[in-house]
Design a protein around this motif. Structure first.
Motif, mmCIF file in Angstrom:
data_model
loop_
_atom_site.group_PDB
_atom_site.id
_atom_site.type_symbol
_atom_site.label_atom_id
_atom_site.label_comp_id
_atom_site.label_asym_id
_atom_site.label_seq_id
_atom_site.Cartn_x
_atom_site.Cartn_y
_atom_site.Cartn_z
ATOM 1 N N LEU A 97 0.828 -1.209 0.000
ATOM 2 C CA LEU A 97 0.000 0.000 0.000
ATOM 3 C C LEU A 97 0.862 1.258 0.000
ATOM 4 O O LEU A 97 1.919 1.306 0.630
ATOM 5 C CB LEU A 97 -0.921 0.029 1.223
ATOM 6 N N ASP A 149 -2.149 6.532 0.241
ATOM 7 C CA ASP A 149 -3.333 6.951 -0.502
ATOM 8 C C ASP A 149 -4.579 6.321 0.105
ATOM 9 O O ASP A 149 -4.532 5.768 1.207
ATOM 10 C CB ASP A 149 -3.187 6.596 -1.983
ATOM 11 N N LEU A 150 -5.701 6.402 -0.631
ATOM 12 C CA LEU A 150 -7.011 6.072 -0.088
ATOM 13 C C LEU A 150 -7.109 4.722 0.616
ATOM 14 O O LEU A 150 -7.596 4.666 1.758
ATOM 15 C CB LEU A 150 -8.063 6.175 -1.200
ATOM 16 N N PRO A 151 -6.691 3.586 0.043
ATOM 17 C CA PRO A 151 -6.829 2.301 0.747
ATOM 18 C C PRO A 151 -6.090 2.284 2.099
ATOM 19 O O PRO A 151 -6.600 1.747 3.085
ATOM 20 C CB PRO A 151 -6.229 1.291 -0.236
ATOM 21 N N CYS A 152 -4.901 2.865 2.111
ATOM 22 C CA CYS A 152 -4.120 2.925 3.347
ATOM 23 C C CYS A 152 -4.817 3.799 4.385
ATOM 24 O O CYS A 152 -4.931 3.432 5.556
ATOM 25 C CB CYS A 152 -2.722 3.467 3.046
ATOM 26 N N PHE A 197 -8.033 4.555 4.553
ATOM 27 C CA PHE A 197 -9.289 3.907 4.953
ATOM 28 C C PHE A 197 -9.033 2.842 6.014
ATOM 29 O O PHE A 197 -9.695 2.808 7.067
ATOM 30 C CB PHE A 197 -9.965 3.288 3.725
ATOM 31 N N THR A 198 -8.092 1.954 5.749
ATOM 32 C CA THR A 198 -7.778 0.864 6.683
ATOM 33 C C THR A 198 -7.280 1.399 8.027
ATOM 34 O O THR A 198 -7.706 0.931 9.084
ATOM 35 C CB THR A 198 -6.715 -0.065 6.074
#
Length: 311
Positions: A213, A216-219, A221-222
């Protein structure tokens, strides 16, 4: 990837301050009904004579979605947003300090060192949390009072407007009434800030170091969702006491500790986890919206600043 390409120059304190307040307000707009449901569940079971003086048969709330359904049926959909104005005032002053200044205070404690230990992170979280409460406590008191009162018309309703609520509390309880519950709120926000910001910080750092990751967004969010769960588990007992004490009638409890003891004696230890599910749903979703928006706002403002200086 979603978002702007980060500028080479790191975000300034002003960018973080404004970005945090704006992102928190956006998050509140999405999650406020869950917060209202949490407050109603937390004050349920108190003795008669709370700040929400209801008449007739008391309404019984069961679970987060049951509470929301009951409120819509008995008070109308607008009741879910009782106290929203004070809530947005709170976030603009509160989140700007506790989140927006976190990195700056952390750098101050580490004297600008690249190595940031867990102690420095915790100390920075406690500091900005306490500063934020000292500034924004009156807005929190008014928000909780609005959320706690059942929607009724005419003289049965205690508060009829945000500014009138500030004036009514100051007139009836003194200026100290606007800072009611500051002690438990500082304790609660020291816990929330440390858990929320430090776990977000640590989870994000760990994901960037140990997974494919990127920042950005996925990181984001998690990291935000994980921080929301950890924070809810640790902070729920103090949050319930804070809500009860801030909503209490003058003289109902002699102190926050007295409020906690009364809860434990009359309702048992599980009372400290009343409203846990709406707390988690609210804090988890609030964290996701807030941190993702905050990260994107920082990038947007720094990209705009970078483009302006390069012209």
């Amino acid at each position: 990837m979603v978002g702007f390409k980060p500028a080479d120059v790191p975000p300034t304190a002003a960018v973080k301050f404004i970005g945090a307040g704006t992102a928190a307000c956006i998050a509140d707009l999405f999650t406020f009904p869950l917060d209202t449901a949490k407050v109603r569940l937390q004050i349920q079971g108190e003795c008669k004579g709370t700040a929400d003086a209801s008449h007739g048969t008391a309404v019984r709330y069961r679970g987060v979605f049951g509470t929301i359904t009951t409120m819509v049926r008995t008070e109308g959909a607008r009741s879910l947003y009782n106290g929203l104005v004070a809530g947005l005032q709170r976030q603009m002053s509160f989140a700007s300090v506790r989140i927006g200044l976190y990195d700056s205070v952390k750098s101050f404690y580490t004297k600008g060192s690249d190595h940031v230990g867990i102690g420095s992170r915790l100390l920075a979280g406690c500091t900005t949390g306490a500063m934020a409460v000292a500034l924004a406590q009156p807005t929190d008191v008014v928000k909780v009072r609005f959320q706690a009162q059942a929607c009724s018309s005419g003289p049965n309703r205690r508060y009829h407007g945000t500014m009138k609520a500030y004036k009514t509390i100051a007139r009836e309880e003194g200026i100290r009434g606007l800072w009611r519950g500051t002690g438990p709120n500082i304790a609660r926000n020291a816990i929330v800030n440390c858990t929320e910001l430090v776990t977000y910080d640590l989870i994000k750092d760990s994901l960037l170091r140990n997974t494919p990751l990127t920042d950005d967004l996925p990181c984001h969010f998690t990291s935000a969702f994980g921080a929301g769960f950890c924070t809810t588990v640790i902070a729920s007992p103090v949050d319930v006491v804070k809500t009860r004490y801030m909503n209490s009638a003058l003289g109902q409890y002699s102190s926050a500790l007295n409020c906690a003891l009364a809860m434990a004696t009359k309702e048992g230890p599980l009372a400290f986890y009343k409203g846990f599910m709406p707390s988690f749903l609210r804090l988890g979703s609030w964290n996701v919206v807030m941190f993702v928006t905050y990260e994107q706002l920082k990038r947007a403002m720094m990209a705009a600043r970078h483009n302006a200086t390069s012209l």
